[in-house]
Design a protein around this motif. Structure first.
Motif, PDB file in Angstrom:
ATOM      1  N   UNK A 160       1.681  16.306  -8.818  1.00 56.64           N
ATOM      2  CA  UNK A 160       2.350  16.152 -10.054  1.00 56.64           C
ATOM      3  C   UNK A 160       3.345  14.785  -9.833  1.00 56.64           C
ATOM      4  N   UNK A 161       3.328  14.233  -8.776  1.00 52.25           N
ATOM      5  CA  UNK A 161       3.998  12.881  -8.181  1.00 52.25           C
ATOM      6  C   UNK A 161       3.540  11.590  -8.787  1.00 52.25           C
ATOM      7  N   UNK A 162       4.170  10.731  -9.209  1.00 49.34           N
ATOM      8  CA  UNK A 162       3.248   9.366  -9.646  1.00 49.34           C
ATOM      9  C   UNK A 162       3.340   8.604  -8.385  1.00 49.34           C
ATOM     10  N   UNK A 163       2.557   7.598  -8.289  1.00 51.45           N
ATOM     11  CA  UNK A 163       2.353   6.904  -7.107  1.00 51.45           C
ATOM     12  C   UNK A 163       3.743   6.344  -6.276  1.00 51.45           C
ATOM     13  N   UNK A 164       4.383   5.973  -7.214  1.00 48.70           N
ATOM     14  CA  UNK A 164       5.450   5.422  -6.474  1.00 48.70           C
ATOM     15  C   UNK A 164       6.425   6.278  -5.853  1.00 48.70           C
ATOM     16  N   UNK A 165       6.436   7.576  -6.434  1.00 46.58           N
ATOM     17  CA  UNK A 165       7.148   8.761  -5.933  1.00 46.58           C
ATOM     18  C   UNK A 165       6.407   9.237  -4.466  1.00 46.58           C
ATOM     19  N   UNK A 166       4.915   9.000  -4.548  1.00 47.15           N
ATOM     20  CA  UNK A 166       4.234   9.426  -3.370  1.00 47.15           C
ATOM     21  C   UNK A 166       4.434   8.565  -2.165  1.00 47.15           C
ATOM     22  N   UNK A 167       4.875   7.142  -2.617  1.00 52.08           N
ATOM     23  CA  UNK A 167       5.102   6.154  -1.627  1.00 52.08           C
ATOM     24  C   UNK A 167       6.520   6.692  -1.018  1.00 52.08           C
ATOM     25  N   UNK A 168       7.453   7.103  -1.753  1.00 52.10           N
ATOM     26  CA  UNK A 168       8.849   7.685  -1.276  1.00 52.10           C
ATOM     27  C   UNK A 168       8.715   8.698  -0.395  1.00 52.10           C
ATOM     28  N   UNK A 169       7.657   9.790  -0.727  1.00 51.31           N
ATOM     29  CA  UNK A 169       7.559  10.823   0.105  1.00 51.31           C
ATOM     30  C   UNK A 169       6.846  10.406   1.488  1.00 51.31           C
ATOM     31  N   UNK A 170       5.941   9.478   1.178  1.00 46.17           N
ATOM     32  CA  UNK A 170       5.404   9.267   2.679  1.00 46.17           C
ATOM     33  C   UNK A 170       6.438   8.512   3.452  1.00 46.17           C
ATOM     34  N   UNK A 171       7.112   7.676   3.174  1.00 42.60           N
ATOM     35  CA  UNK A 171       8.375   7.138   3.638  1.00 42.60           C
ATOM     36  C   UNK A 171       9.377   8.064   4.587  1.00 42.60           C
ATOM     37  N   UNK A 172       9.763   9.017   3.520  1.00 41.77           N
ATOM     38  CA  UNK A 172      10.638  10.150   4.086  1.00 41.77           C
ATOM     39  C   UNK A 172      10.042  10.823   5.305  1.00 41.77           C
ATOM     40  N   UNK A 173       8.534  11.407   5.217  1.00 37.76           N
ATOM     41  CA  UNK A 173       7.892  11.759   6.104  1.00 37.76           C
ATOM     42  C   UNK A 173       8.096  11.178   7.246  1.00 37.76           C
ATOM     43  N   UNK A 174       7.762   9.840   7.420  1.00 37.68           N
ATOM     44  CA  UNK A 174       7.539   8.856   8.574  1.00 37.68           C
ATOM     45  C   UNK A 174       8.968   9.139   9.340  1.00 37.68           C
ATOM     46  N   UNK A 175      10.176   9.056   8.428  1.00 31.94           N
ATOM     47  CA  UNK A 175      11.471   8.981   8.854  1.00 31.94           C
ATOM     48  C   UNK A 175      11.738  10.288   9.598  1.00 31.94           C
ATOM     49  N   UNK A 176      11.419  11.493   8.952  1.00 28.41           N
ATOM     50  CA  UNK A 176      11.855  12.705   9.732  1.00 28.41           C
ATOM     51  C   UNK A 176      10.704  12.844  11.039  1.00 28.41           C
ATOM     52  N   UNK A 177       9.638  12.252  11.218  1.00 23.87           N
ATOM     53  CA  UNK A 177       8.950  12.713  12.185  1.00 23.87           C
ATOM     54  C   UNK A 177       9.262  11.660  13.282  1.00 23.87           C
ATOM     55  N   UNK A 178       9.943  10.406  12.950  1.00 20.86           N
ATOM     56  CA  UNK A 178      10.507   9.569  13.944  1.00 20.86           C
ATOM     57  C   UNK A 178      11.977  10.462  14.648  1.00 20.86           C
ATOM     58  N   UNK A 179      12.582  11.538  13.760  1.00 16.52           N
ATOM     59  CA  UNK A 179      13.664  11.971  13.973  1.00 16.52           C
ATOM     60  C   UNK A 179      13.153  13.127  15.193  1.00 16.52           C
ATOM     61  N   UNK A 180      11.868  13.374  15.176  1.00 19.60           N
ATOM     62  CA  UNK A 180      11.511  14.511  15.998  1.00 19.60           C
ATOM     63  C   UNK A 180      11.142  15.749  15.193  1.00 19.60           C
ATOM     64  N   UNK A 181      11.153  15.662  14.066  1.00 15.95           N
ATOM     65  CA  UNK A 181      10.688  16.947  13.128  1.00 15.95           C
ATOM     66  C   UNK A 181       9.022  16.920  13.224  1.00 15.95           C
ATOM     67  N   UNK A 182       8.756  18.231  13.187  1.00 16.57           N
ATOM     68  CA  UNK A 182       7.190  18.369  13.356  1.00 16.57           C
ATOM     69  C   UNK A 182       6.738  18.820  11.643  1.00 16.57           C
ATOM     70  N   UNK A 183       5.653  18.208  11.258  1.00 12.31           N
ATOM     71  CA  UNK A 183       5.372  18.449   9.688  1.00 12.31           C
ATOM     72  C   UNK A 183       3.949  18.931   9.785  1.00 12.31           C
TER      73      UNK A 183
END
Length: 302
Positions: A160-183
């Motif tokens: 249900x997210x538009x492409x711009x929000x999908x890009x924000x989601x991807x940025x958030x996931x990368x940040x959390x991964x770099x903090x050590x979170x597993x996804x």
């Protein structure tokens, strides 16, 4: 470092239907693990076992080294879950739902929560009954991403997210991964998994059919080559590992060639092309979609 998710030979049946048939899955800290398969492959059942909402019939499943069925309350304080089809309390505002879910989890970063509302352009003052499907999905994402969870289980999270929000989601996931979170990212959107995943597991009928890094999976697949040659290549069609070979003449007298080539045959193919007077060459590695469709084919509707 031990895996945060360890599933070995897991079996789950619902009556006469087998949802998982000896599934193996391992996810490490600081890793985005793509989990692919069409509807009915067993992805959601896997997530339900990890959440402790259903119990495996055989095999072993552990999250942070604990059995999720026996320790679900303890484990839920360390992980967060986003479903693909979000239902919210219609009379509550987005802010109230996010706060409620945060209190249930117990580990919410209020600063991050505010930042996420801005990044996802969510008006948290509106009641949930007024939200579109995409905005309901944003509420669930913000509630999960604002926690200090060590493990995120995401089931079609950008539905249900538009492409711009999908890009924000991807940025958030990368940040959390770099903090050590597993996804663990379960998705039908192959480009999303390809952009984010460090490891990929493809399942079919409750079994793993391929697992590894994108590089490892691509190494097993066919690359697509396009070349322009002075002469028609001799013997190329007889090389094992060359598929869908097409050679055409253009108006300048050159020969245009396209083919799919197995990784182990690329060296021999390059020698044949060089002998034919190679003018130009492009070689594209297989996409994740190519890897996926190898196991399912277009008729499966993944």
């Amino acid at each position: 470092m031990p895996d945060l998710i360890e599933m070995t030979a897991v079996v789950k049946r619902f009556g006469h239907s087998t949802a998982l048939d000896g599934l193996d899955l391992h996810v490490a800290a600081g890793q985005v693990h793509g989990f692919l398969g069409p509807n009915g492959a067993g992805k959601t059942t896997t997530l339900r076992i990890l959440l402790g909402s259903v119990r495996a019939d055989a095999g072993t499943a552990a999250v942070f080294g604990l059995d999720p069925w026996s320790n679900s309350a303890r484990l839920h304080a360390r992980m967060a879950y986003v479903p693909g089809d979000v239902s919210l309390w219609p009379g509550l505002t987005g802010a109230e739902v996010i706060a409620l879910l945060g209190r249930l989890h117990g580990r919410v970063d209020s600063r991050r929560r505010h930042d996420l509302c801005e990044r996802f352009e969510l008006d948290p003052s509106r009641r949930c009954r007024a939200y579109s499907r995409g905005n309901r999905q944003k509420v669930a994402l913000i509630a999960a991403l604002a926690t200090r969870a060590e493990l995120l289980l995401l089931d079609e999270p950008t539905s249900g997210l538009d492409p711009l929000m999908e890009d924000q989601f991807r940025s958030c996931v990368r940040e959390l991964r770099d903090e050590g979170c597993a996804i663990l990212l379960s998705s039908h959107i192959l480009s999303e998994v390809e952009a984010l995943a460090d490891q990929v597991t493809i399942i079919r009928q409750g079994r793993v059919v391929e697992t590894g890094s994108l590089g490892q999976l691509r190494h097993l697949q066919r690359a697509t080559i396009s070349a322009t040659l002075d002469a028609a290549p001799a013997g190329l069609a007889r090389i094992e590992g060359v598929h869908d070979l097409v050679v055409t003449d253009d108006s300048s007298g050159a020969h245009a060639l396209t083919a799919a080539v197995d990784a182990g045959s690329l060296g021999e193919v390059m020698q044949a092309l060089s002998s034919a007077g190679l003018r130009s060459l492009t070689c594209e590695p297989p996409s994740l979609e190519d890897v996926f469709l190898r196991h399912y084919g277009t008729h499966h509707g993944a």
